[in-house]
Write a protein that holds these residues in place. Sequence first.
Motif, PDB file in Angstrom:
ATOM      1  N   LEU A  59       2.503  -9.212  11.055  1.00 60.37           N
ATOM      2  CA  LEU A  59       1.370 -10.399  10.868  1.00 60.37           C
ATOM      3  C   LEU A  59       0.639 -10.773   9.659  1.00 60.37           C
ATOM      4  CD1 LEU A  59      -0.186  -8.759  14.178  1.00 60.37           C
ATOM      5  CD2 LEU A  59       1.139 -10.772  13.922  1.00 60.37           C
ATOM      6  N   THR A  60       0.595  -9.676   8.836  1.00 63.33           N
ATOM      7  CA  THR A  60       0.016 -10.090   7.290  1.00 63.33           C
ATOM      8  C   THR A  60       1.047 -10.899   6.852  1.00 63.33           C
ATOM      9  OG1 THR A  60      -0.975  -7.889   7.415  1.00 63.33           O
ATOM     10  CG2 THR A  60      -0.676  -9.100   5.350  1.00 63.33           C
ATOM     11  N   ILE A  61       2.227 -10.727   6.852  1.00 64.77           N
ATOM     12  CA  ILE A  61       3.136 -11.777   5.945  1.00 64.77           C
ATOM     13  C   ILE A  61       3.063 -13.225   6.705  1.00 64.77           C
ATOM     14  CG2 ILE A  61       5.420 -12.164   5.586  1.00 64.77           C
ATOM     15  CD1 ILE A  61       5.928  -9.115   5.136  1.00 64.77           C
ATOM     16  N   HIS A  62       2.955 -13.052   7.821  1.00 68.53           N
ATOM     17  CA  HIS A  62       3.006 -14.501   8.756  1.00 68.53           C
ATOM     18  C   HIS A  62       1.699 -15.210   8.223  1.00 68.53           C
ATOM     19  CE1 HIS A  62       3.450 -17.467  11.829  1.00 68.53           C
ATOM     20  NE2 HIS A  62       1.964 -17.105  12.271  1.00 68.53           N
ATOM     21  N   SER A  63       0.625 -14.435   7.841  1.00 68.50           N
ATOM     22  CA  SER A  63      -0.733 -15.025   7.686  1.00 68.50           C
ATOM     23  C   SER A  63      -0.945 -15.163   6.214  1.00 68.50           C
ATOM     24  CB  SER A  63      -1.765 -14.078   7.996  1.00 68.50           C
ATOM     25  OG  SER A  63      -3.270 -14.568   7.530  1.00 68.50           O
ATOM     26  N   LEU A  64      -0.324 -14.476   5.243  1.00 65.65           N
ATOM     27  CA  LEU A  64      -0.543 -14.619   4.020  1.00 65.65           C
ATOM     28  C   LEU A  64       0.724 -15.249   3.200  1.00 65.65           C
ATOM     29  CD1 LEU A  64      -2.042 -11.333   2.739  1.00 65.65           C
ATOM     30  CD2 LEU A  64      -3.314 -13.441   3.272  1.00 65.65           C
ATOM     31  N   GLY A  65       1.738 -15.121   3.797  1.00 67.16           N
ATOM     32  CA  GLY A  65       2.994 -15.791   3.126  1.00 67.16           C
ATOM     33  C   GLY A  65       3.920 -14.545   2.736  1.00 67.16           C
ATOM     34  N   ARG A  66       5.305 -14.898   2.454  1.00 67.62           N
ATOM     35  CA  ARG A  66       6.130 -13.911   2.239  1.00 67.62           C
ATOM     36  C   ARG A  66       5.932 -13.517   0.683  1.00 67.62           C
ATOM     37  NH1 ARG A  66      12.502 -14.755   3.419  1.00 67.62           N
ATOM     38  NH2 ARG A  66      12.535 -12.809   2.544  1.00 67.62           N
ATOM     39  N   SER A  67       5.940 -12.090   0.452  1.00 67.17           N
ATOM     40  CA  SER A  67       5.941 -11.574  -0.760  1.00 67.17           C
ATOM     41  C   SER A  67       6.891 -10.342  -0.965  1.00 67.17           C
ATOM     42  CB  SER A  67       4.390 -11.101  -1.346  1.00 67.17           C
ATOM     43  OG  SER A  67       4.209 -10.054  -0.656  1.00 67.17           O
ATOM     44  N   ARG A  68       7.356 -10.357  -2.176  1.00 71.15           N
ATOM     45  CA  ARG A  68       8.411  -8.956  -2.519  1.00 71.15           C
ATOM     46  C   ARG A  68       7.597  -7.991  -2.305  1.00 71.15           C
ATOM     47  NH1 ARG A  68      11.410 -10.824  -8.021  1.00 71.15           N
ATOM     48  NH2 ARG A  68      13.170 -11.654  -7.050  1.00 71.15           N
ATOM     49  N   THR A  69       6.270  -7.641  -2.435  1.00 74.86           N
ATOM     50  CA  THR A  69       5.531  -6.466  -2.479  1.00 74.86           C
ATOM     51  C   THR A  69       5.383  -5.985  -1.049  1.00 74.86           C
ATOM     52  OG1 THR A  69       4.179  -6.993  -4.676  1.00 74.86           O
ATOM     53  CG2 THR A  69       3.211  -5.628  -3.023  1.00 74.86           C
ATOM     54  N   LEU A  70       5.032  -7.008  -0.140  1.00 77.83           N
ATOM     55  CA  LEU A  70       4.934  -6.687   1.582  1.00 77.83           C
ATOM     56  C   LEU A  70       6.234  -6.479   2.013  1.00 77.83           C
ATOM     57  CD1 LEU A  70       2.046  -9.437   2.293  1.00 77.83           C
ATOM     58  CD2 LEU A  70       1.708  -7.056   1.926  1.00 77.83           C
ATOM     59  N   THR A  71       7.133  -7.291   1.345  1.00 77.10           N
ATOM     60  CA  THR A  71       8.385  -6.960   2.210  1.00 77.10           C
ATOM     61  C   THR A  71       8.924  -5.376   1.692  1.00 77.10           C
ATOM     62  OG1 THR A  71       9.279  -9.339   1.879  1.00 77.10           O
ATOM     63  CG2 THR A  71      10.894  -7.581   1.836  1.00 77.10           C
TER      64      THR A  71
END
Length: 125
Positions: A59-71
């Motif tokens: 949900l965070t990635i959906h909200s903020l956008g993809r990032s290498r750190t979150l992945t």
Amino acid sequence: MKVRTILTLGGANAVLAIAAGAFGAHGLSAKLPPNLLNAFETGAQYHFYHALGLIALGLTIHSLGRSRTLTASAWCMLIGIVLFSGSLYALALTGIRALGAITPIGGTLWIVAWCLYVVGCRKTP
């Protein structure tokens, strides 16, 4: 890893954690000594927490956008589930104490996952 994949893995792991908890409570309670039953229950409890963590990550990635750190956080969380909870399940079911040496690796990956989550939330635009 795609958002849909992370959310799906989170939901699937929640199902597995609930099933493991039910199995421990109803199928193993009379068969395992208290220390091994406790290890199994700890595995199920933390499995569920981190299944919810995967859902939060998706949900965070959906909200903020993809990032290498979150992945990377999602990967660490998923591998942490396998190593931490998986080793506790295996330890409880087999009694092989050496499996307990794997558990801290999974726990460390969870710490890394949550640190990456914090960093990813701060640095993603």
